[in-house]
Design a protein around this motif. Structure first.
Motif, PDB file in Angstrom:
ATOM      1  N   ASP A 182      15.445   3.116   4.221  1.00 45.13           N
ATOM      2  CA  ASP A 182      14.822   1.801   4.346  1.00 45.13           C
ATOM      3  C   ASP A 182      15.375   1.049   5.549  1.00 45.13           C
ATOM      4  O   ASP A 182      16.233   1.549   6.288  1.00 45.13           O
ATOM      5  CB  ASP A 182      14.952   0.996   3.057  1.00 45.13           C
ATOM      6  N   LYS A 195      10.414   4.442  -3.148  1.00 48.65           N
ATOM      7  CA  LYS A 195       9.636   3.274  -3.533  1.00 48.65           C
ATOM      8  C   LYS A 195       8.222   3.692  -3.890  1.00 48.65           C
ATOM      9  O   LYS A 195       7.728   4.723  -3.436  1.00 48.65           O
ATOM     10  CB  LYS A 195       9.620   2.224  -2.410  1.00 48.65           C
ATOM     11  N   ARG A 247       4.079  -3.071  -7.209  1.00 51.29           N
ATOM     12  CA  ARG A 247       5.133  -2.300  -6.544  1.00 51.29           C
ATOM     13  C   ARG A 247       6.274  -2.046  -7.523  1.00 51.29           C
ATOM     14  O   ARG A 247       6.589  -2.864  -8.364  1.00 51.29           O
ATOM     15  CB  ARG A 247       5.651  -3.027  -5.311  1.00 51.29           C
TER      16      ARG A 247
END
Length: 325
Positions: free
Chosen positions: A258, A266, A324
């Motif tokens: 990330d 993710k 998410r």
């Protein structure tokens, strides 16, 4: 298509399950557009034509050699059914008419269009839209990819609910042996039939099988990931669990580094409570809107047309739930 007013749209297969959903989306968002609903049995579209208003039937047999006159002065031709001879595609390219085909999903089917557009140099866009749900995985990938500095793998999963009319068809296809699918594995392009475990939003684990479609190569180009695959699976959808009505659910799982330098995984999920036909049709609508704002002509991939942020907002505005994890 920029600066061209959309006045007439010709839809081959326009009274089928997906074709009629496309027609309804166009009518809702472009109320003044004239629609031509074409197929081998135009009488089957009579009720739809009455409902739509400003619509007309036309006969077309895509195994034949004739394109109806109705198509000649359209600004957009859509093939919502297989076009084995590229009859509509070649007609559109020769006559410089914008074109979408939602069934052309592999490189082999696109190569003839590439050669034909090189020959005739159309200024209007020719879009092979054989992506899952007509390209709606792409904005989801773009959303999640923004969190990463380096992406190692992207796993795309489409969950079909047998309670959805199209989901039932997709589920029955899973009972048949599918051809090995094009995937990217550790940097190499290969074909695979190996199933993959998919953990759903509620924790249930089901098996998906890899499926060859344009998303795989598009996502590899967008993310530079060394491993990319798209799997399809059948099971009880989020909509069925939550509201007792089947939805079509798209999962995107990305692993990599990330923007803070941490190795993470993710996920983003899109769930359309109105089912697969609606989501596919909405994907087509999203591409039509992008075409109207674009100056690109000739053979154009959906990922080159779409404004991903705008497409994502359009999905949310249409009631497609995006979450998410």
């Amino acid at each position: 298509m920029k600066n061209i007013k959309l006045e007439k749209v010709f839809i081959a297969g326009g009274y089928g399950m997906i074709g009629s959903a496309i027609a309804r989306q166009i009518r809702e968002h472009f109320p003044a557009v004239e629609l031509v609903i074409a197929g081998r049995n135009p009488a089957k579209g009579a009720k739809l034509i009455e409902q739509l208003g400003g619509a007309h039937p036309a006969f077309i047999d895509l195994t034949g050699a004739e394109v109806p006159e109705h198509a000649a002065n359209a600004q957009l031709i859509i093939a919502a059914v297989p076009d084995p001879k590229n009859l509509l595609a070649e007609f559109a390219i020769k006559n410089n008419i914008a074109f979408i085909n939602i069934t052309q999903a592999t490189g082999d089917t696109i190569l003839p269009l590439l050669n034909f557009t090189q020959r005739y140099r159309p200024t209007q866009p020719v879009v092979p839209l054989g992506y899952y749900e007509a390209g709606l995985f792409l904005p989801l990938v773009s959303l999640l990819a923004a969190d990463f500095s380096v992406i190692d793998s992207v796993q795309l999963s489409a969950l079909h609910d047998p309670a959805d009319p199209l989901g039932e068809l997709s589920s029955s296809e899973l009972g048949n042996e599918l051809a090995p699918a094009l995937i990217r594995d550790s940097g190499s392009w290969t074909h695979s039939s190996t199933p993959r475990d998919i953990t759903l939003q509620n924790g249930e684990v089901i098996q998906g099988v890899p499926f060859s479609i344009l998303d795989t190569t598009a996502v590899a180009a967008i993310t530079s990931a060394n491993s990319v695959r798209l799997d399809i699976a059948a099971g009880t959808s989020m909509g069925m669990h939550q509201h007792g009505k089947p939805s079509i659910d798209l999962y995107v799982d990305i692993a990599g580094t990330d923007n803070a330098g941490e190795h993470v995984r993710k996920r983003v999920i899109a769930s359309d409570p109105r089912g697969q036909a609606h989501m596919t049709a909405f994907g087509v609508l999203t591409v039509i809107k992008a075409m109207l704002d674009s100056e690109k002509g000739g053979l154009v991939a959906a990922e080159m047309l779409l404004d991903m942020a705008a497409a994502l907002q359009q999905m949310k505005d249409a009631g497609i739930a995006i979450s998410r994890e």
